[in-house]
Design a protein around this motif. Sequence first.
Motif, PDB file in Angstrom:
ATOM      1  N   THR A 211      34.694  -9.003  36.255  1.00 33.80           N
ATOM      2  CA  THR A 211      34.939  -7.772  35.506  1.00 33.80           C
ATOM      3  C   THR A 211      35.303  -6.625  36.446  1.00 33.80           C
ATOM      4  N   ILE A 212      34.650  -6.553  37.594  1.00 34.64           N
ATOM      5  CA  ILE A 212      34.936  -5.492  38.559  1.00 34.64           C
ATOM      6  C   ILE A 212      36.358  -5.602  39.094  1.00 34.64           C
ATOM      7  N   ILE A 213      36.823  -6.828  39.330  1.00 38.31           N
ATOM      8  CA  ILE A 213      38.193  -7.017  39.821  1.00 38.31           C
ATOM      9  C   ILE A 213      39.206  -6.437  38.837  1.00 38.31           C
ATOM     10  N   VAL A 214      39.038  -6.778  37.560  1.00 39.07           N
ATOM     11  CA  VAL A 214      39.959  -6.269  36.535  1.00 39.07           C
ATOM     12  C   VAL A 214      39.822  -4.754  36.389  1.00 39.07           C
ATOM     13  N   SER A 215      38.582  -4.263  36.352  1.00 42.72           N
ATOM     14  CA  SER A 215      38.358  -2.831  36.157  1.00 42.72           C
ATOM     15  C   SER A 215      38.905  -2.017  37.327  1.00 42.72           C
ATOM     16  N   ASP A 216      38.783  -2.544  38.541  1.00 45.11           N
ATOM     17  CA  ASP A 216      39.296  -1.833  39.700  1.00 45.11           C
ATOM     18  C   ASP A 216      40.812  -1.722  39.660  1.00 45.11           C
ATOM     19  N   ARG A 217      41.473  -2.770  39.194  1.00 45.02           N
ATOM     20  CA  ARG A 217      42.934  -2.702  39.068  1.00 45.02           C
ATOM     21  C   ARG A 217      43.329  -1.726  37.961  1.00 45.02           C
ATOM     22  N   ILE A 218      42.540  -1.658  36.893  1.00 44.98           N
ATOM     23  CA  ILE A 218      42.811  -0.671  35.850  1.00 44.98           C
ATOM     24  C   ILE A 218      42.704   0.738  36.421  1.00 44.98           C
ATOM     25  N   ARG A 219      41.701   0.983  37.253  1.00 46.19           N
ATOM     26  CA  ARG A 219      41.535   2.295  37.874  1.00 46.19           C
ATOM     27  C   ARG A 219      42.740   2.647  38.746  1.00 46.19           C
ATOM     28  N   GLU A 220      43.229   1.679  39.525  1.00 42.70           N
ATOM     29  CA  GLU A 220      44.382   1.926  40.383  1.00 42.70           C
ATOM     30  C   GLU A 220      45.631   2.205  39.556  1.00 42.70           C
ATOM     31  N   ASP A 221      45.867   1.380  38.529  1.00 43.95           N
ATOM     32  CA  ASP A 221      47.059   1.562  37.709  1.00 43.95           C
ATOM     33  C   ASP A 221      47.006   2.852  36.903  1.00 43.95           C
ATOM     34  N   ALA A 222      45.798   3.265  36.504  1.00 46.01           N
ATOM     35  CA  ALA A 222      45.671   4.514  35.744  1.00 46.01           C
ATOM     36  C   ALA A 222      46.086   5.717  36.577  1.00 46.01           C
ATOM     37  N   ALA A 223      45.812   5.649  37.886  1.00 45.67           N
ATOM     38  CA  ALA A 223      46.196   6.747  38.768  1.00 45.67           C
ATOM     39  C   ALA A 223      47.707   6.766  39.012  1.00 45.67           C
ATOM     40  N   LYS A 224      48.334   5.581  38.973  1.00 48.73           N
ATOM     41  CA  LYS A 224      49.773   5.502  39.225  1.00 48.73           C
ATOM     42  C   LYS A 224      50.602   5.801  37.991  1.00 48.73           C
ATOM     43  N   ARG A 225      50.117   5.398  36.826  1.00 47.44           N
ATOM     44  CA  ARG A 225      50.894   5.505  35.581  1.00 47.44           C
ATOM     45  C   ARG A 225      50.146   6.384  34.578  1.00 47.44           C
ATOM     46  N   ARG A 226      50.211   7.682  34.830  1.00 50.58           N
ATOM     47  CA  ARG A 226      49.424   8.617  34.040  1.00 50.58           C
ATOM     48  C   ARG A 226      49.938   8.752  32.604  1.00 50.58           C
ATOM     49  N   ARG A 227      51.211   8.453  32.399  1.00 46.81           N
ATOM     50  CA  ARG A 227      51.790   8.649  31.066  1.00 46.81           C
ATOM     51  C   ARG A 227      51.647   7.437  30.160  1.00 46.81           C
ATOM     52  N   GLU A 228      51.238   6.321  30.733  1.00 47.72           N
ATOM     53  CA  GLU A 228      51.090   5.116  29.909  1.00 47.72           C
ATOM     54  C   GLU A 228      49.772   5.146  29.151  1.00 47.72           C
ATOM     55  N   SER A 229      49.761   4.456  28.022  1.00 45.44           N
ATOM     56  CA  SER A 229      48.535   4.371  27.218  1.00 45.44           C
ATOM     57  C   SER A 229      47.513   3.480  27.908  1.00 45.44           C
ATOM     58  N   LEU A 230      46.266   3.628  27.476  1.00 45.03           N
ATOM     59  CA  LEU A 230      45.181   2.811  28.035  1.00 45.03           C
ATOM     60  C   LEU A 230      45.450   1.320  27.815  1.00 45.03           C
ATOM     61  N   ALA A 231      45.918   0.966  26.627  1.00 39.38           N
ATOM     62  CA  ALA A 231      46.183  -0.443  26.316  1.00 39.38           C
ATOM     63  C   ALA A 231      47.243  -1.020  27.244  1.00 39.38           C
ATOM     64  N   SER A 232      48.289  -0.225  27.515  1.00 41.87           N
ATOM     65  CA  SER A 232      49.355  -0.697  28.393  1.00 41.87           C
ATOM     66  C   SER A 232      48.868  -0.857  29.823  1.00 41.87           C
TER      67      SER A 232
END
Length: 310
Positions: A211-232
């Motif tokens: 779960t941490i592996i997936v969540s950490d990648r979500i954190r990284e992608d959220a910082a890079k793609r601020r305009r994308e939705s959470l689901a994306s």
Amino acid sequence: MSLQIIPPDINIDFVGKRHFFVGLSTLVNLAALILLFTVGLNYGVDFSGGSLVQLDFTRPTNGDQIRHALAPLGLGEITVQDFGKTGFEYLLRFEKVRRIKSLGADIDGALAKAYGPNVGKVVRVESVGAKVSKDLKRDAIGAVAIATIFMGVFIAWQFRRVSWSFGTGAVIALVHDVLVVICALVLSRLQFDLTTLAALLTVIGYSVHDTIIVSDRIREDAAKRRRESLASVMNRAINETLSRTILTSGTAIAVLIALLALGGPILRPSAFTLLVGFITGTYSSIYIAGPVVLFWESRVKVKPESARAA
């Protein structure tokens, strides 16, 4: 050129299928709870109390013959179970025994009298009192609950700048994994003892790791793609970590399959627990932890760490 199991540009719609899998998991968890309270686990002597004796014979025998041979000892009702090589190895369980220290020698003497010398022998003897078994059962429940809560708190704190709901998702995913493993143990009727409990706690740790592996990648992608939705963002993160998830889980599962097949009856319950737990832990990291975060954050855009810090 490196070998790639998963193409780097893969884009499976995991998030879009979350409703079906959450519904399926809910049904499985409800079935697990029903089975747990109606059928129950096959508790070993550690949690049920009494005595357990493993016997080994040089020629085939059966349960009725063993009970008849041990009748003079006055052990009460004896449960006889095949263990290992059918007809040659057995597990005996009985609730109350007076002379614990001499139990092994008494059984060896009764077997020698009924079968002849060196035909049957005691391999091991385990005895646990009623009070000790009750304390062990209480401590086991506490260990699983505390491990689950602390794992959830840890993840919530680590990913607080993205969303506190990651901790909630991790806890629900861990509860799901525990229930699925318990359901499998109830259906298989494998013995639940201290080694199986240790395997269950290991499953909790492994599930959180994935779960941490997936969540950490979500954190990284959220910082890079601020305009994308959470689901994306979440779907992209799951796809990006899919190759690593399959490789790490696949190698562990391959080892556990070998251990389950070749490890013998003593290791079978713990190996089975780990195998089911690793499979469902990988599944829950994708289809349980993520949808819980989406449920709580469905109307909120994931904010990058820099924005939260500001």
